[in-house]
Design a protein around this motif. Structure first.
Motif, mmCIF file in Angstrom:
data_model
loop_
_atom_site.group_PDB
_atom_site.id
_atom_site.type_symbol
_atom_site.label_atom_id
_atom_site.label_comp_id
_atom_site.label_asym_id
_atom_site.label_seq_id
_atom_site.Cartn_x
_atom_site.Cartn_y
_atom_site.Cartn_z
ATOM 1 N N PHE A 1 -1.580 0.836 -5.530
ATOM 2 C CA PHE A 1 -2.477 0.474 -4.429
ATOM 3 C C PHE A 1 -2.629 1.576 -3.401
ATOM 4 C CE2 PHE A 1 -0.507 -3.677 -5.660
ATOM 5 C CZ PHE A 1 -1.599 -4.102 -6.389
ATOM 6 N N ARG B 1 0.822 -1.209 0.000
ATOM 7 C CA ARG B 1 0.000 0.000 0.000
ATOM 8 C C ARG B 1 0.857 1.259 0.000
ATOM 9 N NH1 ARG B 1 -5.336 0.375 1.833
ATOM 10 N NH2 ARG B 1 -6.167 2.308 1.063
ATOM 11 N N PHE C 1 -7.003 -2.602 -4.690
ATOM 12 C CA PHE C 1 -6.262 -3.180 -3.574
ATOM 13 C C PHE C 1 -7.007 -4.384 -3.002
ATOM 14 C CE2 PHE C 1 -4.825 -3.149 0.937
ATOM 15 C CZ PHE C 1 -3.512 -3.461 0.702
#
Length: 133
Positions: free
Chosen positions: A90, A84, A112
């Motif tokens: 993401f 992330r 994601f």
């Protein structure tokens, strides 16, 4: 700030960096398209919650199966947080607001979510047991 703008004064934005000249932002007229309006802001609680929302996308039975292979929730948390934070696909791009999205067909966070689901399925497929080495 008005005095700083008027003087074109240099200020330090942080201790390590060089001084920067502060100037007001000039509004430009858009020839094509339209402005999106004021930026929406998420609270700190929403931002922190979005970092751990992946836990609700994993089936508890799958989590138990992964734990039996030695893949704990801490390992998954580290992997998903790294993905992330270090991969803009993401992070920033997946959380972009409508009108700025690279993938307008997907909702914020959907890419994601799909990554998390695929990652868990791949871990399950690659895991070996005594019966299936």
């Amino acid at each position: 700030w008005k005095e700083i703008f008027a003087n074109g004064q240099r200020i330090m934005l942080n201790e390590a960096g060089p001084a920067a000249v502060v100037r007001p932002v000039k509004e430009k007229v858009m020839i094509r398209g339209e402005k999106l309006g004021a930026r929406s802001e998420r609270s700190e609680e929403e931002l922190v919650a979005s970092l751990s929302e992946w836990k609700q996308w994993i089936d508890p039975a799958d989590m138990k199966e992964l734990e039996s292979f030695g893949v704990t929730i801490d390992v998954l948390e580290e992997a998903f947080n790294a993905a992330r934070r270090n991969n803009p696909t993401f992070g920033v791009e997946d959380q972009a607001r409508e009108g700025e999205r690279m993938r307008p067909d997907k909702k914020p966070g959907q890419h994601f979510k799909e990554f998390v689901e695929m990652y868990v399925e791949t871990l399950k497929e690659l895991a070996s047991t005594r019966e299936n080495p």
